[in-house]
Design an enzyme around this catalytic site. Sequence first.
Site, PDB file in Angstrom:
ATOM      1  N   HIS A 246      -6.386  -7.164  -0.603  1.00  0.00           N
ATOM      2  CA  HIS A 246      -6.499  -5.721  -0.806  1.00  0.00           C
ATOM      3  C   HIS A 246      -5.633  -5.299  -1.993  1.00  0.00           C
ATOM      4  CE1 HIS A 246      -7.233  -6.391   3.562  1.00  0.00           C
ATOM      5  NE2 HIS A 246      -8.236  -5.563   3.328  1.00  0.00           N
TER       6      HIS A 246
ATOM      7  N   ASP B 257      -2.744 -10.513  -2.577  1.00  0.00           N
ATOM      8  CA  ASP B 257      -3.340 -10.021  -1.338  1.00  0.00           C
ATOM      9  C   ASP B 257      -4.795  -9.631  -1.607  1.00  0.00           C
ATOM     10  OD1 ASP B 257      -2.168  -8.664   1.484  1.00  0.00           O
ATOM     11  OD2 ASP B 257      -3.968  -7.697   0.706  1.00  0.00           O
TER      12      ASP B 257
ATOM     13  N   ASP C 228      -4.814 -12.877   3.116  1.00  0.00           N
ATOM     14  CA  ASP C 228      -6.064 -12.417   3.706  1.00  0.00           C
ATOM     15  C   ASP C 228      -7.279 -12.677   2.821  1.00  0.00           C
ATOM     16  OD1 ASP C 228      -4.764 -10.599   2.087  1.00  0.00           O
ATOM     17  OD2 ASP C 228      -4.883  -8.930   3.489  1.00  0.00           O
TER      18      ASP C 228
ATOM     19  N   HIS D 108       0.815  -1.224   0.000  1.00  0.00           N
ATOM     20  CA  HIS D 108       0.000   0.000   0.000  1.00  0.00           C
ATOM     21  C   HIS D 108       0.847   1.272   0.000  1.00  0.00           C
ATOM     22  CE1 HIS D 108      -3.687  -2.170   0.335  1.00  0.00           C
ATOM     23  NE2 HIS D 108      -3.451  -2.616   1.564  1.00  0.00           N
TER      24      HIS D 108
END
Length: 310
Positions: A161, A159, A242, A122
């Site tokens: 996200h 991931d 995740d 991120h």
Amino acid sequence: MLLFTHPVCIRHSAGPGHPESPQRLATVLAALHALDELPLDWREAPRASREQLLRAHTPELVARILDVSIEHTLRIDDDTVMNADSPEAARHAAGAVCAAIDAVMAGDARRAFCAVRPPGHHATRAEAMGFCLINSVAVGAAHALEMHGLKRVAIIDFDVHHGNGSQDIFWDDPRVLYLSSHQSPLYPYSGNADETGAGNILNLPLPEGADGEFLRDVYRQHGLPALNAFRPELVLVSAGFDGHRLDPLAGLNLEAGDFAWLTLELMEIANRHAQGRLVSTLEGGYSLTALRDCSVAHVRALASAEMAAA
């Protein structure tokens, strides 16, 4: 295969109750150390140099992360917090990826896994966010381009996200194919299919509830053909777990076996185009049970060729 880590990566902490906890990495390391049957070559991750970090980040961000005095904690945003060990942890996490790339390029091994934290994908060129301080996989990709003269580096980010930071850093660099499969809509609310950069960004949004069969279909139809067309000279993986059905921060329904399947597919891409060279680094995953099982499945898959040859 190689496994890079460093003790300081456990000492980074965002405070009690934060989902990106030191126990995450402790759980992964305990599970991997128990895999006595796997041919794992454990190595201590070095510190990334400031020069390495500056290939992916602005001087202002690097200074904000490295040149701070922290007595207890320093809050960057609501989700992203540093303690006194965080700058060193971030440097060693990025250094692990660079060292792993150097090792696979030198032929020490064909594959490596970096068991490090904090996660990185991120972190944009200019901003730390989303639990992430330094974008380790981006620092590694930039290192591979600059120091090893590669022309085509692929980053595959599974991931749950979207890795908005990795996308931002390589938005207009056609030498890097950034491929992300992620739940959408979900934090950071980017990664739509129409975000394509210079034709080098491929986002594969997944709806809430998507399972392993759905993931396989998306990769077979879109992800794997794009990777084969790109013909990467090095495969980098942002390995976030995740997307597992137990994860408390997302809503996909993947199992450990789905991550093993995808790992094997990415290894085949690396074998076909990159002399087998693949470096993976840990990103998210916030159920300790799922993180343990998925990390083991991922590393087992990465080590499978060595096990078969033994």
